[in-house]
Design an enzyme around this catalytic site. Structure first.
Site, PDB file in Angstrom:
ATOM      1  CE  LYS A  83      48.360 131.578 -39.865  1.00 56.21           C
ATOM      2  NZ  LYS A  83      47.961 132.875 -39.252  1.00 56.21           N
ATOM      3  CB  SER A 158      45.420 134.194 -41.779  1.00 55.48           C
ATOM      4  OG  SER A 158      46.415 134.426 -40.791  1.00 55.48           O
ATOM      5  CB  SER A 182      45.561 136.138 -38.341  1.00 54.24           C
ATOM      6  OG  SER A 182      45.325 136.839 -39.532  1.00 54.24           O
TER       7      SER A 182
END
Length: 477
Positions: A83, A158, A182
């Site tokens: 990520k 997220s 997230s």
């Protein structure tokens, strides 16, 4: 190439080196010599190229991916992504923000080293909303990350880029992290397994460890329970927190233990769950009872100020980024942060004097959480208060007050585990929305009890295997 207008469900499962394997299965095939790590990387790169043309999930590609040095790792040769809020040496870390020009990281973040210790091959970095603040991966001036089940809907946030790639079949699992939901939110939106570990279960997150209350945990999103179980065990082989009970060898199936499970349908903050979500949770409870578990209603008696306190703390994070942003890039301009980030910062600026009380009350949340678990092994609840919204509903371009109202009516369950530091798991429910989108259900446990979460997850997966977005022909180059 199939166009967005022609197809609203995206998947790239095909007859190639990856086949139908999850990460555990692919690693076994590589170890047996049935496929090489290089073949797996090439097949994944081709799948990613096709999926990303419609999903917009990738931030950065690695030009020449190389297997991690941990050749004997549990996932040796398995292709994956990191990520884009976590440093990977040689690649820029952009945090999903247009407020600065990211520069290449000089070294791996501590969690990246733990991630690589499992033997994975990193193909690049996935997109996230600005600084991970939003529960959807959308932007003011760029394409959103689209949900593989329906490209007109949010992939969550997220860790939306990671979830979109995994759900579409581009890679078996991908890195995700969770500061308020997230990992679990995009897992729920995309029909995946999303385990947020206990605070301290993996190496501390570089951002979270600098906060007065560390709310961030790293992990993965995956398509199978065994991948999430094996990843946690493999990460522990690199580093184990002696203050927590060991995960031990990777679990491979349900133990048959009968559990006492609390049922929480509406949020402790008073947000009412919508019909399809409530149906998904009650259907899961019915399955659990059929498997021999005991399910009973439970209350979580939170401080009535919890939501406001978490919002203030959320604003503190945006404020700190505005103050320290030049450490990310010399051209950082806080005025170029998106509407959600600016609104959070302004909210905090008006309340900054309350910070000590906010932190103190948030820390006390563990008392109410522990009280709810008396006589229980787990708590079952929704992940989100309503089903996955269409793109635009939670866009940072929406006026801040309206956007905040929408977020608080959506993200009503997940932050408690971040504040208390407890493990929590999102799983696909046995039911879906009327238009076929997944709905996530959440299990929460006491600190250090990831094995109990995985136990119930294996049982549910064995009883009703999780769906995949494979009801349309795969994309072809």
């Amino acid at each position: 190439m199939t166009t967005f207008e022609e197809q609203t469900t995206v998947h790239v499962f095909r007859d190639d080196a990856l086949g139908e394997h999850d990460a555990v299965g692919l690693a076994e095939a590589i170890r047996r010599g049935e496929v090489s790590a290089a073949e797996a990387a090439r097949a994944a790169a081709a799948r990613v190229r096709d999926a990303d043309a419609l999903l917009h999930a990738v931030q950065t590609h690695v030009d020449a991916p190389a297997p991690a040095p941990a050749a004997g790792g549990a996932f040796a040769g398995v292709p994956t992504f990191v990520k884009d809020n976590t440093d990977y040496a040689g690649l820029p870390t952009g945090h999903g923000s247009a407020a600065f020009t990211p520069r290449a990281a000089r070294r791996h973040a501590p969690f990246t080293r733990q991630f690589l210790s499992t033997g994975v091959t990193v193909l690049g970095k996935t997109r996230l909303p600005e600084f991970g603040f939003s529960p959807t991966t959308e932007y003011e001036g760029a394409e959103p990350v689209r949900n593989p089940w329906h490209t007109g809907h949010s992939a969550g946030g997220s860790s939306g880029g990671s979830a979109a790639l995994v759900a579409a079949g581009a890679v078996p699992f991908a890195h995700a992290n969770d500061g308020g939901g997230s990992i679990r939110i995009p897992a729920a939106c995309c029909g995946l397994v999303g385990l947020k570990p206990t605070r301290g279960r993996v190496v501390p997150n570089a951002q979270g460890r600098q906060l007065p209350l560390d709310i961030v945990s790293d992990g993965i999103v995956s398509r199978t329970v065994r991948d999430s179980a094996a990843f946690l065990a493999a990460a522990e082989a690199h580093w184990r927190n002696p203050k927590l009970p060991p995960v031990g060898p990777p679990a491979e199936g349900p133990s048959g233990r009968r559990l006492r499970i609390g049922l929480l349908l509406d949020s402790p903050g008073g947000v009412t769950t919508d019909g399809p979500t409530r149906e998904a949770v009650t259907a899961t409870a019915t399955v659990l009872e059929g498997l021999g578990h005991t399910v009973q209603p439970v209350e979580l008696a939170m401080d009535p100020r919890f939501t406001e306190d978490f919002l203030t703390y959320w604003g503190l994070l945006s404020f700190l980024l505005g103050v320290t942003g030049r450490t990310l890039g010399s051209d950082f301009d806080r005025h170029r942060m998106d509407g959600l980030s600016r609104g959070l910062r302004e909210t905090y600026t008006a309340k900054w004097r309350t910070t000590p009380g906010v932190v103190r009350r948030l820390r006390r949340t563990r008392v109410a959480y522990a009280a709810a678990f008396r006589g229980l092994d787990l708590v079952l609840s929704p992940v989100l208060a309503h089903t996955t919204p269409p793109l635009g509903h939670l866009s940072p371009a929406v006026p801040y007050e309206t956007l905040l109202e929408r977020i608080l009516a959506y993200v009503a369950f997940t932050p408690v585990n971040n504040v208390v530091g407890t493990p929590s798991l999102s799983l696909p429910a046995p039911t879906a929305t009327p238009d076929g989108l997944p709905v996530g259900v959440m299990f929460s446990a006491r600190p250090g009890h990831e094995r109990t979460l995985l136990d119930v997850a294996f049982a549910l997966e064995a009883d009703r295997p999780f769906r995949r977005p494979t009801d349309v022909p795969p994309l072809r180059p």
